[in-house]
Design a protein around this motif. Structure first.
Motif, PDB file in Angstrom:
ATOM      1  N   MET A 109       0.852  -1.179   0.000  1.00  0.00           N
ATOM      2  CA  MET A 109       0.000   0.000   0.000  1.00  0.00           C
ATOM      3  C   MET A 109       0.895   1.238   0.000  1.00  0.00           C
ATOM      4  N   LYS A 110       0.545   2.176  -0.829  1.00  0.00           N
ATOM      5  CA  LYS A 110       1.315   3.417  -0.893  1.00  0.00           C
ATOM      6  C   LYS A 110       1.045   4.269   0.346  1.00  0.00           C
ATOM      7  N   LYS A 111       2.004   5.141   0.631  1.00  0.00           N
ATOM      8  CA  LYS A 111       1.893   6.016   1.795  1.00  0.00           C
ATOM      9  C   LYS A 111       0.670   6.922   1.688  1.00  0.00           C
ATOM     10  N   GLU A 112       0.441   7.461   0.501  1.00  0.00           N
ATOM     11  CA  GLU A 112      -0.688   8.377   0.313  1.00  0.00           C
ATOM     12  C   GLU A 112      -2.027   7.658   0.498  1.00  0.00           C
ATOM     13  N   THR A 113      -2.116   6.435   0.014  1.00  0.00           N
ATOM     14  CA  THR A 113      -3.343   5.652   0.163  1.00  0.00           C
ATOM     15  C   THR A 113      -3.604   5.337   1.632  1.00  0.00           C
ATOM     16  N   ALA A 114      -2.549   4.977   2.353  1.00  0.00           N
ATOM     17  CA  ALA A 114      -2.685   4.677   3.778  1.00  0.00           C
ATOM     18  C   ALA A 114      -3.128   5.917   4.555  1.00  0.00           C
ATOM     19  N   LEU A 115      -2.543   7.060   4.227  1.00  0.00           N
ATOM     20  CA  LEU A 115      -2.920   8.295   4.916  1.00  0.00           C
ATOM     21  C   LEU A 115      -4.367   8.677   4.624  1.00  0.00           C
ATOM     22  N   LYS A 116      -4.825   8.447   3.404  1.00  0.00           N
ATOM     23  CA  LYS A 116      -6.226   8.736   3.066  1.00  0.00           C
ATOM     24  C   LYS A 116      -7.167   7.823   3.841  1.00  0.00           C
ATOM     25  N   ALA A 117      -6.794   6.544   3.980  1.00  0.00           N
ATOM     26  CA  ALA A 117      -7.617   5.609   4.747  1.00  0.00           C
ATOM     27  C   ALA A 117      -7.672   6.012   6.216  1.00  0.00           C
ATOM     28  N   ILE A 118      -6.542   6.393   6.767  1.00  0.00           N
ATOM     29  CA  ILE A 118      -6.493   6.843   8.163  1.00  0.00           C
ATOM     30  C   ILE A 118      -7.328   8.105   8.340  1.00  0.00           C
ATOM     31  N   LEU A 119      -7.267   9.006   7.369  1.00  0.00           N
ATOM     32  CA  LEU A 119      -8.041  10.242   7.414  1.00  0.00           C
ATOM     33  C   LEU A 119      -9.540   9.947   7.446  1.00  0.00           C
ATOM     34  N   ILE A 120      -9.991   9.032   6.609  1.00  0.00           N
ATOM     35  CA  ILE A 120     -11.419   8.692   6.551  1.00  0.00           C
ATOM     36  C   ILE A 120     -11.871   8.000   7.836  1.00  0.00           C
ATOM     37  N   ILE A 121     -11.059   7.076   8.334  1.00  0.00           N
ATOM     38  CA  ILE A 121     -11.417   6.373   9.576  1.00  0.00           C
ATOM     39  C   ILE A 121     -11.445   7.339  10.753  1.00  0.00           C
ATOM     40  N   SER A 122     -10.481   8.257  10.814  1.00  0.00           N
ATOM     41  CA  SER A 122     -10.466   9.214  11.915  1.00  0.00           C
ATOM     42  C   SER A 122     -11.640  10.189  11.818  1.00  0.00           C
ATOM     43  N   LEU A 123     -12.053  10.517  10.609  1.00  0.00           N
ATOM     44  CA  LEU A 123     -13.225  11.379  10.433  1.00  0.00           C
ATOM     45  C   LEU A 123     -14.485  10.675  10.947  1.00  0.00           C
ATOM     46  N   ALA A 124     -14.622   9.399  10.615  1.00  0.00           N
ATOM     47  CA  ALA A 124     -15.764   8.631  11.115  1.00  0.00           C
ATOM     48  C   ALA A 124     -15.725   8.540  12.644  1.00  0.00           C
ATOM     49  N   GLY A 125     -14.548   8.343  13.206  1.00  0.00           N
ATOM     50  CA  GLY A 125     -14.403   8.292  14.659  1.00  0.00           C
ATOM     51  C   GLY A 125     -14.739   9.615  15.322  1.00  0.00           C
ATOM     52  N   MET A 126     -14.327  10.705  14.685  1.00  0.00           N
ATOM     53  CA  MET A 126     -14.653  12.030  15.228  1.00  0.00           C
ATOM     54  C   MET A 126     -16.154  12.275  15.211  1.00  0.00           C
ATOM     55  N   LEU A 127     -16.820  11.872  14.138  1.00  0.00           N
ATOM     56  CA  LEU A 127     -18.269  12.071  14.054  1.00  0.00           C
ATOM     57  C   LEU A 127     -18.995  11.268  15.131  1.00  0.00           C
ATOM     58  N   PHE A 128     -18.604  10.010  15.315  1.00  0.00           N
ATOM     59  CA  PHE A 128     -19.265   9.158  16.288  1.00  0.00           C
ATOM     60  C   PHE A 128     -18.990   9.621  17.724  1.00  0.00           C
ATOM     61  N   SER A 129     -17.717   9.858  18.059  1.00  0.00           N
ATOM     62  CA  SER A 129     -17.405  10.299  19.412  1.00  0.00           C
ATOM     63  C   SER A 129     -17.893  11.728  19.643  1.00  0.00           C
ATOM     64  N   GLY A 130     -17.969  12.526  18.590  1.00  0.00           N
ATOM     65  CA  GLY A 130     -18.533  13.867  18.717  1.00  0.00           C
ATOM     66  C   GLY A 130     -20.006  13.824  19.058  1.00  0.00           C
ATOM     67  N   TYR A 131     -20.741  12.892  18.409  1.00  0.00           N
ATOM     68  CA  TYR A 131     -22.162  12.710  18.731  1.00  0.00           C
ATOM     69  C   TYR A 131     -22.335  12.297  20.190  1.00  0.00           C
ATOM     70  N   LEU A 132     -21.537  11.307  20.621  1.00  0.00           N
ATOM     71  CA  LEU A 132     -21.647  10.841  22.008  1.00  0.00           C
ATOM     72  C   LEU A 132     -21.267  11.946  22.998  1.00  0.00           C
ATOM     73  N   SER A 133     -20.239  12.720  22.665  1.00  0.00           N
ATOM     74  CA  SER A 133     -19.826  13.821  23.542  1.00  0.00           C
ATOM     75  C   SER A 133     -20.913  14.886  23.627  1.00  0.00           C
ATOM     76  N   TYR A 134     -21.497  15.224  22.485  1.00  0.00           N
ATOM     77  CA  TYR A 134     -22.551  16.234  22.471  1.00  0.00           C
ATOM     78  C   TYR A 134     -23.747  15.786  23.317  1.00  0.00           C
TER      79      TYR A 134
END
Length: 75
Positions: free
Chosen positions: A1-26
């Motif tokens: 896996m290329k570095k850029e592809t891995a970083l994009k995957a991490i970015l998407i997963i972290s965005l999903a995590g932020m949305l979910f934990s943001g909902y729970l925090s709110y």
């Protein structure tokens, strides 16, 4: 896996995590109820008088920022 592809995957997963934990925090901090209990995931937990979902939101935000910097920075 290329570095850029891995970083994009991490970015998407972290965005999903932020949305979910943001909902729970709110829901716990501002709406006055525990969102994880409403979703059937168990009870809310506090660590040093702060809801655990807030720590998750902060950690996902840090991961999001680091992966975004990695994508923007050109080597």
């Amino acid at each position: 896996m290329k570095k850029e592809t891995a970083l994009k995957a991490i970015l998407i997963i972290s965005l999903a995590g932020m949305l979910f934990s943001g909902y729970l925090s709110y829901t716990e901090l501002f709406a006055g109820f525990c969102g994880s209990e409403k979703l059937g995931m168990g009870s809310c937990t506090n660590v040093f008088q702060i809801p655990a979902c807030v720590y998750g939101l902060i950690m996902y935000l840090i991961i999001f920022i680091i992966s975004l910097i990695g994508l923007i920075k050109k080597k």
